[in-house]
Design a protein around this motif. Structure first.
Motif, PDB file in Angstrom:
ATOM      1  N   ILE A 112       0.849  -1.188   0.000  1.00 39.55           N
ATOM      2  CA  ILE A 112       0.000   0.000   0.000  1.00 39.55           C
ATOM      3  C   ILE A 112       0.886   1.239   0.000  1.00 39.55           C
ATOM      4  N   LEU A 113       0.629   2.130  -0.936  1.00 40.98           N
ATOM      5  CA  LEU A 113       1.334   3.407  -0.976  1.00 40.98           C
ATOM      6  C   LEU A 113       0.346   4.548  -0.936  1.00 40.98           C
ATOM      7  N   GLU A 114       0.595   5.484  -0.018  1.00 49.48           N
ATOM      8  CA  GLU A 114      -0.121   6.758   0.000  1.00 49.48           C
ATOM      9  C   GLU A 114       0.918   7.843  -0.282  1.00 49.48           C
ATOM     10  N   TRP A 115       0.888   8.352  -1.493  1.00 49.20           N
ATOM     11  CA  TRP A 115       1.835   9.375  -1.944  1.00 49.20           C
ATOM     12  C   TRP A 115       1.091  10.709  -1.942  1.00 49.20           C
ATOM     13  N   LEU A 116       1.347  11.526  -0.914  1.00 50.29           N
ATOM     14  CA  LEU A 116       0.554  12.727  -0.667  1.00 50.29           C
ATOM     15  C   LEU A 116       1.464  13.944  -0.500  1.00 50.29           C
ATOM     16  N   PRO A 117       2.190  14.325  -1.539  1.00 47.79           N
ATOM     17  CA  PRO A 117       3.099  15.459  -1.415  1.00 47.79           C
ATOM     18  C   PRO A 117       2.356  16.785  -1.291  1.00 47.79           C
ATOM     19  N   GLN A 118       3.041  17.795  -0.788  1.00 45.59           N
ATOM     20  CA  GLN A 118       2.501  19.143  -0.811  1.00 45.59           C
ATOM     21  C   GLN A 118       2.527  19.653  -2.243  1.00 45.59           C
ATOM     22  N   ASP A 119       2.041  20.866  -2.474  1.00 45.65           N
ATOM     23  CA  ASP A 119       1.961  21.386  -3.823  1.00 45.65           C
ATOM     24  C   ASP A 119       3.340  21.675  -4.412  1.00 45.65           C
ATOM     25  N   THR A 120       3.382  21.699  -5.733  1.00 45.73           N
ATOM     26  CA  THR A 120       4.589  22.033  -6.483  1.00 45.73           C
ATOM     27  C   THR A 120       4.381  23.389  -7.135  1.00 45.73           C
ATOM     28  N   ILE A 121       5.249  24.343  -6.803  1.00 47.81           N
ATOM     29  CA  ILE A 121       5.109  25.711  -7.292  1.00 47.81           C
ATOM     30  C   ILE A 121       6.101  25.957  -8.428  1.00 47.81           C
ATOM     31  N   PHE A 122       5.585  26.399  -9.570  1.00 47.38           N
ATOM     32  CA  PHE A 122       6.420  26.768 -10.697  1.00 47.38           C
ATOM     33  C   PHE A 122       6.460  28.290 -10.786  1.00 47.38           C
ATOM     34  N   PHE A 123       7.609  28.868 -10.478  1.00 50.59           N
ATOM     35  CA  PHE A 123       7.745  30.317 -10.536  1.00 50.59           C
ATOM     36  C   PHE A 123       7.617  30.787 -11.990  1.00 50.59           C
ATOM     37  N   PRO A 124       7.219  32.038 -12.204  1.00 51.81           N
ATOM     38  CA  PRO A 124       7.190  32.568 -13.571  1.00 51.81           C
ATOM     39  C   PRO A 124       8.526  32.369 -14.262  1.00 51.81           C
ATOM     40  N   ALA A 125       8.460  31.919 -15.514  1.00 53.98           N
ATOM     41  CA  ALA A 125       9.636  31.664 -16.358  1.00 53.98           C
ATOM     42  C   ALA A 125      10.396  30.397 -15.967  1.00 53.98           C
ATOM     43  N   ALA A 126       9.810  29.530 -15.136  1.00 51.63           N
ATOM     44  CA  ALA A 126      10.452  28.245 -14.829  1.00 51.63           C
ATOM     45  C   ALA A 126      10.421  27.347 -16.058  1.00 51.63           C
ATOM     46  N   ARG A 127      11.419  26.482 -16.160  1.00 49.41           N
ATOM     47  CA  ARG A 127      11.477  25.475 -17.220  1.00 49.41           C
ATOM     48  C   ARG A 127      11.694  24.131 -16.543  1.00 49.41           C
ATOM     49  N   ALA A 128      10.692  23.255 -16.610  1.00 49.04           N
ATOM     50  CA  ALA A 128      10.751  22.018 -15.830  1.00 49.04           C
ATOM     51  C   ALA A 128      10.161  20.848 -16.601  1.00 49.04           C
ATOM     52  N   GLN A 129      10.751  19.684 -16.344  1.00 50.47           N
ATOM     53  CA  GLN A 129      10.248  18.424 -16.897  1.00 50.47           C
ATOM     54  C   GLN A 129      10.024  17.463 -15.742  1.00 50.47           C
ATOM     55  N   LEU A 130       8.809  16.933 -15.605  1.00 54.26           N
ATOM     56  CA  LEU A 130       8.460  16.033 -14.518  1.00 54.26           C
ATOM     57  C   LEU A 130       7.905  14.729 -15.083  1.00 54.26           C
ATOM     58  N   HIS A 131       8.296  13.625 -14.456  1.00 52.48           N
ATOM     59  CA  HIS A 131       7.801  12.319 -14.868  1.00 52.48           C
ATOM     60  C   HIS A 131       7.562  11.493 -13.610  1.00 52.48           C
ATOM     61  N   THR A 132       6.306  11.119 -13.380  1.00 57.68           N
ATOM     62  CA  THR A 132       5.934  10.315 -12.219  1.00 57.68           C
ATOM     63  C   THR A 132       5.254   9.051 -12.718  1.00 57.68           C
TER      64      THR A 132
END
Length: 274
Positions: A112-132
């Motif tokens: 059993i997994l409960e994956w409950l992270p807090q929010d992810t904030i992308f600042f203006p002009a951020a460049r990000a790649q996420l893979h879950t």
């Protein structure tokens, strides 16, 4: 130091975190925790006796262009872990390099997994790649969510001139249940109806009764929310302009489904109450 200052001070670092949970006759234990760079965890604690509650610590200064983070979590048979974070993850503005976050979760039989992270904030002009990606056994259980904040709406800063690529995947026994993609470029939020808050929740295995109950809980989000049930995977998606509405809805859904999925009363992580 500001996010831009951090970025100019280095080309970026590669941080890794590998966690392995194991079931014992008394409780689930963190059998292994290996890390490099500023990714680590606090000591586990047990407000429910058998379930392992764990806080994952992201870099305290946030994530800047050129940084790479790799998180791998393995749950052995019959183990149960609830993982959250003390605060939000932050992707700062970038003058060119892209930041990358990769998260993989492997659940064995009856894990059993409960994956409950807090929010992810992308600042203006951020460049990000996420893979879950979650890899499930047919008889494992998953309660997970993600909440993105685009820009800093509380301060009146819209997400502009940035780029975000996000992938959320759920697999069961090697077969895909969900392949969710989000791509935002040039600061345009048209793909998310100009809403700065984007949320996804996934629950497995779920039923039609659970689906109907969740849809009732989505009422405060009006027309910017929906829930679907496919191959026993319950997926909830929503958009909003208000983080308090988002957080309340997510927690209410988790509190509603946890007793039905796990036969356990909801025990809120202590850090949420501070």
């Amino acid at each position: 130091m500001s996010g831009a200052g951090l970025e100019s001070a280095k080309k970026g670092w590669h941080a890794t975190l590998a966690l392995q949970f194991r079931h014992t006759p008394e409780k689930t234990v963190l059998a292994s925790a290996r890390h490099t760079g500023p990714l680590t965890v606090q000591r586990p604690f047990y407000p429910e006796e058998d379930t392992c509650h764990l806080y994952l610590l992201h870099p305290p200064g946030g994530i800047v262009g050129g940084d790479e983070l790799d998180i791998n979590v393995t749950l052995e048979p019959n183990s149960h872990a609830l993982i959250t974070m003390p605060g939000a993850s932050k992707f700062y503005r970038s003058h060119g390099p892209q930041a990358r976050l990769s998260q993989r979760f492997d659940l064995a039989e009856n894990a059993i997994l409960e994956w409950l992270p807090q929010d992810t904030i992308f600042f203006p002009a951020a460049r990000a790649q996420l893979h879950t990606v979650f890899h499930l056994h047919e008889r494992s259980q998953l309660l997970a969510w993600e909440l993105f904040c685009l820009g800093r709406p509380v301060m009146g800063e819209a997400f502009g001139q940035g780029e975000i690529s996000s992938r959320l995947e759920v697999w069961k026994s090697g077969m895909p249940l969900l392949m969710e993609r989000l791509h935002l470029a040039d600061g345009s939020l048209s793909a998310v109806a100009e809403q700065p808050w984007v949320g996804n929740l996934v629950f497995y295995p779920a039923t039609e009764n659970m689906l109907e109950g969740v849809r009732e809980l989505l009422t405060p989000l009006n027309f910017y929310a929906g829930a679907t049930l496919t191959d026993d995977l319950l997926t909830v998606r929503f958009l909003s302009h208000d983080n308090l509405i988002c957080q309340r809805a997510m927690r209410e859904i988790w509190q509603y489904l946890r007793p039905q999925l796990l036969n356990k009363s909801p025990v809120l992580p202590r850090i949420w109450q501070t």
